[in-house]
Design an enzyme around this catalytic site. Structure first.
Site, mmCIF file in Angstrom:
data_model
loop_
_atom_site.group_PDB
_atom_site.id
_atom_site.type_symbol
_atom_site.label_atom_id
_atom_site.label_comp_id
_atom_site.label_asym_id
_atom_site.label_seq_id
_atom_site.Cartn_x
_atom_site.Cartn_y
_atom_site.Cartn_z
ATOM 1 N N ASP A 1 0.843 -1.199 0.000
ATOM 2 C CA ASP A 1 0.000 0.000 0.000
ATOM 3 C C ASP A 1 0.878 1.248 0.000
ATOM 4 O OD1 ASP A 1 -2.170 -1.660 0.261
ATOM 5 O OD2 ASP A 1 -2.262 -1.465 2.444
ATOM 6 N N VAL A 2 0.269 2.364 -0.355
ATOM 7 C CA VAL A 2 1.032 3.612 -0.462
ATOM 8 C C VAL A 2 1.725 3.972 0.864
ATOM 9 C CG1 VAL A 2 -0.997 5.084 -0.011
ATOM 10 C CG2 VAL A 2 0.909 6.016 -1.311
#
Ligand code: URA
Length: 234
Positions: A101-102
């Site tokens: 994920d970011v």
């Protein structure tokens, strides 16, 4: 392999471009300038252009220390793609062998070898990934047992595959979680299902490949042959 072919394959250059680069006198093999495209590069030959080593043509295997704020895809209209951290030719042929994920940091593997990355991402091959997790609230006494049994996630038909949990620092709500699948936001959803919240997430290991301690966030290096083979031999 001929030097001009080496450069074509390694840099994605045309034969004409490779010849021009070689004629410029900026290409060395084992430290010696070579100006002929027909020069034969040996198996162990070290080719450099403007003093920068040019990796041997062939499949590429890279470990990246992904920092916070970068996405694991080629395009994202909003965030930076982690690919901007790589300074390599033929970027379009590279892909992520499993995404983060970011806001997740840590080990990301990048390659142009689809069969190799399939061994990492396909649940069938049960390649283990180790995450360091910091939770918002205290680690429940029953968490280890529950993750070992499998957890029902929202919008999933089957529970998660058995996972291992080890408390690192109870006071800091810090633990290590080993999972062998890669469902969407899996770690965050597992702890959400247990009534907690992941505050910070960091991937340390994929199969036998550990994030190199000498890398800083944003740094990368090519994998060793041993690391590459470990994915096939697990
Ligand atoms: N699980 C998550 O929830 N996020 C990641 O980035 C990786 C695993």
């Amino acid at each position: 392999m001929r030097l001009d072919k080496y450069l074509c394959d390694a840099l994605g250059a045309t034969r004409k471009e490779a010849t021009k680069i070689i004629k410029s006198g900026e290409v060395t093999v084992d430290g010696e300038v070579q100006k002929s495209g027909s020069y034969k590069v040996s198996e162990e030959g070290q080719v450099a252009w403007q003093d920068r080593p040019i990796a041997k043509p062939g499949p590429r295997y890279i470990m990246l220390y992904k920092p916070d704020g970068f996405v694991c895809s080629h395009e994202d209209g909003f965030n930076h793609t982690a690919f901007v951290l790589l300074d390599e030719p033929k970027m379009e042929s590279l892909h992520f062998a499993g995404r983060l994920d970011v806001d997740t940091t840590g080990l990301v593997l990048i390659t142009d070898d689809g069969q190799w990355s399939h061994r990492i991402t396909s649940p069938k091959h049960k390649c283990e990934k180790v995450y360091r997790v910091w939770l918002a609230d205290a680690i429940g006494d029953d968490y280890a047992e529950k993750v070992a049994q499998g957890i029902e996630l929202r919008n999933e038909t089957a529970p998660t595959a058995p996972a291992k949990m080890e408390i690192v620092n109870y006071a800091e709500n810090e633990l290590l979680l080993t999972i062998s699948e890669g469902k969407y936001h899996q770690v965050k959803r597992m702890f959400a299902a247990l009534g907690n919240k992941v505050e910070q997430l960091h991937r340390e290991k994929i199969g036998q490949i550990e994030l190199d301690e000498s890398l800083e966030p944003g740094d990368y290096r090519f994998l060793t042959q041993l690391e590459i083979d470990s994915i096939w031999n697990k």
